[in-house]
Design a protein around this motif. Structure first.
Motif, short mmCIF file in Angstrom:
data_model
loop_
_atom_site.label_atom_id
_atom_site.label_comp_id
_atom_site.label_asym_id
_atom_site.label_seq_id
_atom_site.Cartn_x
_atom_site.Cartn_y
_atom_site.Cartn_z
N UNK A 280 -1.99 0.55 5.78
CA UNK A 280 -1.67 -0.41 6.83
C UNK A 280 -0.73 -1.50 6.34
N UNK A 281 -1.17 -2.75 6.46
CA UNK A 281 -0.35 -3.89 6.02
C UNK A 281 -0.29 -4.03 4.51
N UNK A 282 -1.26 -3.46 3.80
CA UNK A 282 -1.29 -3.59 2.34
C UNK A 282 -0.39 -2.59 1.65
N UNK A 283 0.27 -1.72 2.42
CA UNK A 283 1.12 -0.68 1.84
C UNK A 283 2.42 -1.24 1.29
N UNK A 284 2.90 -0.62 0.22
CA UNK A 284 4.21 -0.98 -0.33
C UNK A 284 5.33 -0.60 0.63
N UNK A 285 5.02 0.14 1.68
CA UNK A 285 6.00 0.44 2.72
C UNK A 285 6.56 -0.85 3.33
N UNK A 286 5.74 -1.89 3.34
CA UNK A 286 6.15 -3.17 3.94
C UNK A 286 7.12 -3.95 3.07
N UNK A 287 7.49 -3.41 1.92
CA UNK A 287 8.51 -4.06 1.10
C UNK A 287 9.92 -3.72 1.57
N UNK A 288 10.06 -2.70 2.41
CA UNK A 288 11.40 -2.35 2.92
C UNK A 288 12.03 -3.51 3.70
N UNK A 289 11.31 -4.16 4.62
CA UNK A 289 11.91 -5.32 5.30
C UNK A 289 12.27 -6.45 4.35
N UNK A 290 11.50 -6.60 3.28
CA UNK A 290 11.82 -7.62 2.27
C UNK A 290 13.16 -7.33 1.63
N UNK A 291 13.39 -6.07 1.31
CA UNK A 291 14.67 -5.68 0.71
C UNK A 291 15.82 -5.91 1.70
N UNK A 292 15.58 -5.62 2.97
CA UNK A 292 16.60 -5.85 4.00
C UNK A 292 16.95 -7.33 4.11
N UNK A 293 15.93 -8.18 4.15
CA UNK A 293 16.18 -9.63 4.21
C UNK A 293 16.87 -10.11 2.95
N UNK A 294 16.46 -9.56 1.80
CA UNK A 294 17.09 -9.94 0.54
C UNK A 294 18.56 -9.61 0.51
N UNK B 149 10.21 -0.55 -7.64
CA UNK B 149 10.00 -1.98 -7.42
C UNK B 149 11.21 -2.83 -7.80
N UNK B 150 12.16 -2.29 -8.57
CA UNK B 150 13.29 -3.11 -9.03
C UNK B 150 14.09 -3.71 -7.87
N UNK B 151 14.51 -2.94 -6.86
CA UNK B 151 15.26 -3.56 -5.75
C UNK B 151 14.43 -4.58 -4.98
N UNK B 152 13.11 -4.38 -4.95
CA UNK B 152 12.24 -5.32 -4.24
C UNK B 152 12.17 -6.64 -4.99
N UNK B 153 12.00 -6.55 -6.31
CA UNK B 153 11.94 -7.77 -7.12
C UNK B 153 13.26 -8.53 -7.05
N UNK B 154 14.38 -7.82 -7.07
CA UNK B 154 15.67 -8.47 -6.93
C UNK B 154 15.76 -9.20 -5.59
N UNK B 155 15.28 -8.54 -4.53
CA UNK B 155 15.34 -9.14 -3.19
C UNK B 155 14.49 -10.40 -3.10
N UNK B 156 13.29 -10.36 -3.67
CA UNK B 156 12.42 -11.53 -3.63
C UNK B 156 13.03 -12.69 -4.40
N UNK B 157 13.63 -12.40 -5.55
CA UNK B 157 14.29 -13.46 -6.31
C UNK B 157 15.44 -14.05 -5.51
N UNK B 158 16.19 -13.19 -4.82
CA UNK B 158 17.30 -13.67 -3.99
C UNK B 158 16.81 -14.55 -2.85
N UNK B 159 15.68 -14.18 -2.24
CA UNK B 159 15.15 -14.98 -1.14
C UNK B 159 14.74 -16.37 -1.61
N UNK B 160 14.16 -16.46 -2.80
CA UNK B 160 13.77 -17.76 -3.33
C UNK B 160 15.00 -18.61 -3.65
N UNK B 161 15.99 -18.00 -4.29
CA UNK B 161 17.21 -18.74 -4.62
C UNK B 161 17.92 -19.20 -3.34
N UNK B 162 17.95 -18.33 -2.33
CA UNK B 162 18.57 -18.69 -1.05
C UNK B 162 17.86 -19.89 -0.43
#
Length: 365
Positions: free
Chosen positions: A124-138, A328-341
């Motif tokens: 459900x919500x705990x799935x790593x599938x939900x990291x795709x929108x994070x990458x898109x926002x990143x 997880x590498x593209x996801x971690x990059x995206x999260x770092x980008x979101x924080x810097x942004x």
């Protein structure tokens, strides 16, 4: 209170479930006037996409992003940007056997105890599938930061399980399914093949860096840049540790050797603090490392309980990553980008007119 939004000035709200009709996010606060299309976002999603090698889940999702709002005639309007990714390859029947029991190491038990109900289909919500929108926002944040500041983001895998991976160069990372910075990944392949045959899983350690960082990002004392980086990256599924700079290795250093000595022009002799001092960016590269635990969904039988509190044995069938750290590498990059942004916009709002003394380079514009 619900915990689905990251950021304030660049606020990203994530929605959807692993086996629902679609997943996505709403970005509120993106500056207007930036050229943006699906083609700017899709390459990052393709890097994270499942089914790209035999070493990751074989769920076959195209992860095609759709921009539903916030862009007119190819430019961001300053209004909320809604990004949608449709789910097309759900196999909910794979989770019928665990609908009334809890997978050890997974979020099944805690979600059930907190909400009184849970969606067992793919987590459900705990799935790593939900990291795709994070990458898109990143991807949106990365585009703005590169155009405005020249900031770029890079990540790689440095350990898979107990196997250490050397660093030969960033150019190798796109050329193998492990995001490994080496030319020869045969040892990693052998390790993962043996793991898959046993039906088991392993963890990973990743390195993420941001180059050409502006100076001055961070809001001490409670919204420090490094604190927000740790907060965001700990929000990534299966992450159990975050290091900035030398991290835990700093314990063994002496102050005479650890401090990053300043040089003429506002540069530094070293970067043991990972580009952050006092919670504020120094202009050096941000250096971050994360530890990811082994995948919880495995074929090895384990003891657990069902919803009636009775002992059961759990075997998780279906399509799962033997090491969630691989993608997880593209996801971690995206999260770092979101924080810097987020912090770039905060700095522009509060300190955009701060003058920089001569001889110390340029501050964040």
């Amino acid at each position: 209170m619900s915990g689905n939004t990251l950021g304030n000035l660049f606020a990203v709200t994530n929605f959807g479930e692993s086996h629902g009709p679609a997943i996505g996010c709403v970005i509120d606060g993106c500056p207007p006037g930036m050229p943006l299309s699906e083609a700017d976002i899709q390459p990052e999603l393709d890097r994270r996409r499942p089914g790209t090698s035999k070493f990751v889940t074989q769920r076959n999702e195209a992860d095609q992003v759709e921009i539903l709002s916030g862009v007119y005639q190819g430019l961001t309007t300053g209004t909320p940007i809604c990004l949608l990714i449709r789910n097309t390859d759900q196999r909910s029947k794979d989770y019928g056997d665990i609908a009334q029991s809890f997978r050890p190491g997974h979020a099944d038990y805690t979600y059930w105890r907190k909400y009184g109900v849970r969606d067992p289909r793919g987590g459900g919500r705990s799935s790593a599938r939900l990291t795709a929108p994070t990458v898109a926002a990143g991807a949106v944040a990365r585009k703005w930061l590169k155009e405005r500041h020249g900031t770029t983001f890079h990540g790689c895998m440095t350990h898979v399980g107990e196997l250490a991976i050397g660093f030969e160069g960033w150019e190798h990372v796109p050329n193998n399914p492990f995001f490994a910075p080496v030319a020869d990944v045969s040892a990693i392949e052998d390790y993962m093949n043996a793991l898959r045959k046993r039906g088991d899983s392993c963890g990973a350690r990743l390195r993420v860096t941001a180059r050409h960082m502006p100076v001055g990002l961070g809001e001490p004392i409670y919204d420090r840049l490094d604190a927000d980086i740790a907060h965001a990256l700990m929000g990534l599924n299966a992450v159990k540790g975050v290091e900035i700079g030398d991290g835990f290795a700093s314990v063994a250093h002496q102050g005479s050797a650890h401090g990053d000595s300043l040089l003429p022009g506002g540069t530094f002799e070293s970067n043991r603090d990972g580009g952050v001092l006092g919670g504020i960016s120094t202009g050096q590269d941000l250096e971050v490392a994360i530890a990811i635990k082994p995948t919880s969904s495995i074929l090895v039988p384990r003891a657990s309980l069902n919803t009636e509190g009775q002992p059961v044995e759990v075997i998780t069938k279906g399509r799962h990553d033997p090491c969630v750290g691989i993608r997880a590498t593209p996801i971690a990059e995206a999260l770092l980008a979101l924080v810097v942004m987020e912090h770039a916009l905060r700095h522009r709002a509060q300190c955009g007119d701060v003058a920089v003394p001569a001889g110390f380079g340029a501050a964040a514009p």
